[in-house]
Design an enzyme around this catalytic site. Structure first.
Site, PDB file in Angstrom:
ATOM      1  N   ASP A  82       5.818  -3.825  -9.084  1.00 19.00           N
ATOM      2  CA  ASP A  82       5.757  -3.663  -7.163  1.00 19.00           C
ATOM      3  C   ASP A  82       5.985  -5.488  -7.098  1.00 19.00           C
ATOM      4  O   ASP A  82       5.878  -6.337  -7.869  1.00 19.00           O
ATOM      5  CB  ASP A  82       4.317  -3.677  -7.115  1.00 19.00           C
ATOM      6  CG  ASP A  82       4.173  -3.170  -5.695  1.00 19.00           C
ATOM      7  OD1 ASP A  82       5.220  -2.937  -5.009  1.00 19.00           O
ATOM      8  OD2 ASP A  82       2.932  -3.308  -5.164  1.00 19.00           O
ATOM      9  N   HIS A  83       6.750  -5.427  -5.675  1.00 20.18           N
ATOM     10  CA  HIS A  83       6.984  -6.784  -5.271  1.00 20.18           C
ATOM     11  C   HIS A  83       7.240  -7.781  -6.105  1.00 20.18           C
ATOM     12  O   HIS A  83       6.728  -8.859  -6.118  1.00 20.18           O
ATOM     13  CB  HIS A  83       5.634  -7.151  -4.560  1.00 20.18           C
ATOM     14  CG  HIS A  83       5.536  -6.438  -3.185  1.00 20.18           C
ATOM     15  ND1 HIS A  83       6.214  -6.741  -2.136  1.00 20.18           N
ATOM     16  CD2 HIS A  83       4.463  -5.303  -2.985  1.00 20.18           C
ATOM     17  CE1 HIS A  83       5.887  -5.986  -1.184  1.00 20.18           C
ATOM     18  NE2 HIS A  83       5.039  -5.271  -1.584  1.00 20.18           N
ATOM     19  N   HIS A 180      -0.329  -5.308   4.096  1.00 17.41           N
ATOM     20  CA  HIS A 180      -1.254  -5.336   3.094  1.00 17.41           C
ATOM     21  C   HIS A 180      -2.723  -5.539   3.025  1.00 17.41           C
ATOM     22  O   HIS A 180      -3.056  -6.682   3.858  1.00 17.41           O
ATOM     23  CB  HIS A 180      -0.556  -6.230   1.900  1.00 17.41           C
ATOM     24  CG  HIS A 180       0.883  -5.886   1.521  1.00 17.41           C
ATOM     25  ND1 HIS A 180       1.975  -6.649   1.783  1.00 17.41           N
ATOM     26  CD2 HIS A 180       1.311  -4.757   0.895  1.00 17.41           C
ATOM     27  CE1 HIS A 180       3.040  -5.798   1.402  1.00 17.41           C
ATOM     28  NE2 HIS A 180       2.641  -4.959   0.666  1.00 17.41           N
ATOM     29  N   GLY A 181      -3.549  -5.223   2.392  1.00 15.55           N
ATOM     30  CA  GLY A 181      -4.822  -5.659   2.363  1.00 15.55           C
ATOM     31  C   GLY A 181      -5.634  -4.690   3.492  1.00 15.55           C
ATOM     32  O   GLY A 181      -5.099  -3.476   3.876  1.00 15.55           O
ATOM     33  N   GLY A 210       1.226  -1.080   2.425  1.00 11.33           N
ATOM     34  CA  GLY A 210       0.156  -1.233   3.075  1.00 11.33           C
ATOM     35  C   GLY A 210      -0.682   0.000   3.452  1.00 11.33           C
ATOM     36  O   GLY A 210      -1.203   0.209   4.665  1.00 11.33           O
ATOM     37  N   ASN A 231       2.429   3.528  -0.726  1.00  6.09           N
ATOM     38  CA  ASN A 231       1.765   2.700  -1.554  1.00  6.09           C
ATOM     39  C   ASN A 231       0.311   2.337  -1.127  1.00  6.09           C
ATOM     40  O   ASN A 231       0.031   1.922   0.100  1.00  6.09           O
ATOM     41  CB  ASN A 231       2.304   1.256  -1.687  1.00  6.09           C
ATOM     42  CG  ASN A 231       3.804   1.120  -2.158  1.00  6.09           C
ATOM     43  OD1 ASN A 231       4.363   2.236  -2.552  1.00  6.09           O
ATOM     44  ND2 ASN A 231       4.331   0.004  -2.228  1.00  6.09           N
TER      45      ASN A 231
HETATM   46 ZN   LIG Z   1       3.668  -3.793  -0.973  1.00  6.40          ZN
END
Ligand SMILES: [Zn+2]
Length: 285
Positions: A82-83, A180-181, A210, A231
């Site tokens: 990921d990322h 995200h978060g 996110g 995700n």
């Molecule tokens: Zn992401």
């Protein structure tokens, strides 16, 4: 069953009009929970390791564990990085048998993003490994920015068409209003933008990052408009692993760590199984 590519599961998802869940893992129990949730639903699943997890486990160990867990649970699993912003880590993951990697050069200018992404595609594709990339920028709680600034970073449909042609990727992460978060207020997704992107590149699976905290009807609407991968990281990390472990340790008085592990596996499996149902991928493995 065992490890399969992202390209494989997303092609079927696109044709079948459902999404495949991408779930982050940081511990073995976390990964087992992902596999158990997928096994329960007979669904394909994407287990995602971050570059932080690479520093914890190493690429070789991560790949060996994921392959074994997928076989143990008899599930169709994609092992996805990921990322990733570090080409060396990305290449080591490909070398060690990851079946998908995300190169994230979304903070760069367009041409630099294209060049870096194309290099990742060139390396990964010769080993049959899929590549996801990001255009526009999905921010996180670390970015303290206004709504206007956020909207300026949304994916532009015309640019997405060009980016896909310029890079040869297998999946495109789009910035359409998620972050995200945990969300400070209800997320507001730009659905017309998802449709506009999908209409220009109908064969390209779109990825929604996110996912934690996005209302379920919004997932369904996104999928209807072309999203094929969603995700979920924060919910598994904060609730599935951290909060479940904390409570289980308190209950157990430190006698038997196996009880804690079992509870974490089950908590993660419950979250995953529910999301797979919402995403419409039950019975699709
Ligand atoms: Zn992401």
């Amino acid at each position: 069953m065992g490890l399969v590519t992202l390209e494989y599961v997303l092609r079927k998802a696109r044709l079948g009009k459902y999404a495949v869940g991408g779930f982050n893992f940081f511990t073995l129990e976390n990964l087992q929970g992902i596999a158990e949730g997928a096994a329960r639903q007979n669904s394909p699943v994407i287990a995602m390791a971050s570059t932080g997890a690479m520093k914890l486990f190493g690429e070789k160990t991560t790949a060996a564990i994921a392959r074994t867990v997928a076989e143990e649970y008899g599930v169709q699993m994609v092992l996805h990085l990921d990322h990733c912003t570090d080409m060396e880590i990305l290449k080591r993951c490909v070398d060690n048998g990851f079946t998908s990697v995300m190169i994230d050069a979304s903070s760069k200018e367009y041409q630099e993003n294209v060049d870096i992404t194309a290099e990742a595609v060139d390396y990964a594709s010769r080993y049959g490994c899929s590549v996801e990339a990001e255009l526009g920028h999905v921010g996180g709680k670390e970015d303290d920015i206004s709504v206007d600034e956020r909207t300026a970073m949304f994916t532009k449909p015309e640019e997405a068409l060009k980016f896909v042609k310029d890079t040869g990727i297998d999946a495109l992460a789009v910035a359409v209003g998620t972050v995200h978060g945990f969300y400070k207020s209800e997320p507001k997704l730009d659905f017309p933008r998802i449709s506009a992107i999908h209409e220009l590149i109908p064969e390209m699976p779109l990825v929604l990052h996110g996912g934690t905290g996005v209302p379920e009807p919004d997932f369904i609407e996104s999928i209807r408009r072309g999203v094929c991968k969603i995700n979920i990281g924060t919910e598994l990390k904060s609730i599935g692993v951290y909060e479940t472990s904390r409570l289980a340790y308190l209950e157990d008085n430190g006698q038997d760590p196996r009880k804690v592990s079992k509870k974490v596996v089950k908590a993660c499996a419950d979250i995953v199984a529910h999301k797979l149902e919402v995403f419409g991928s039950v019975g699709k493995a």
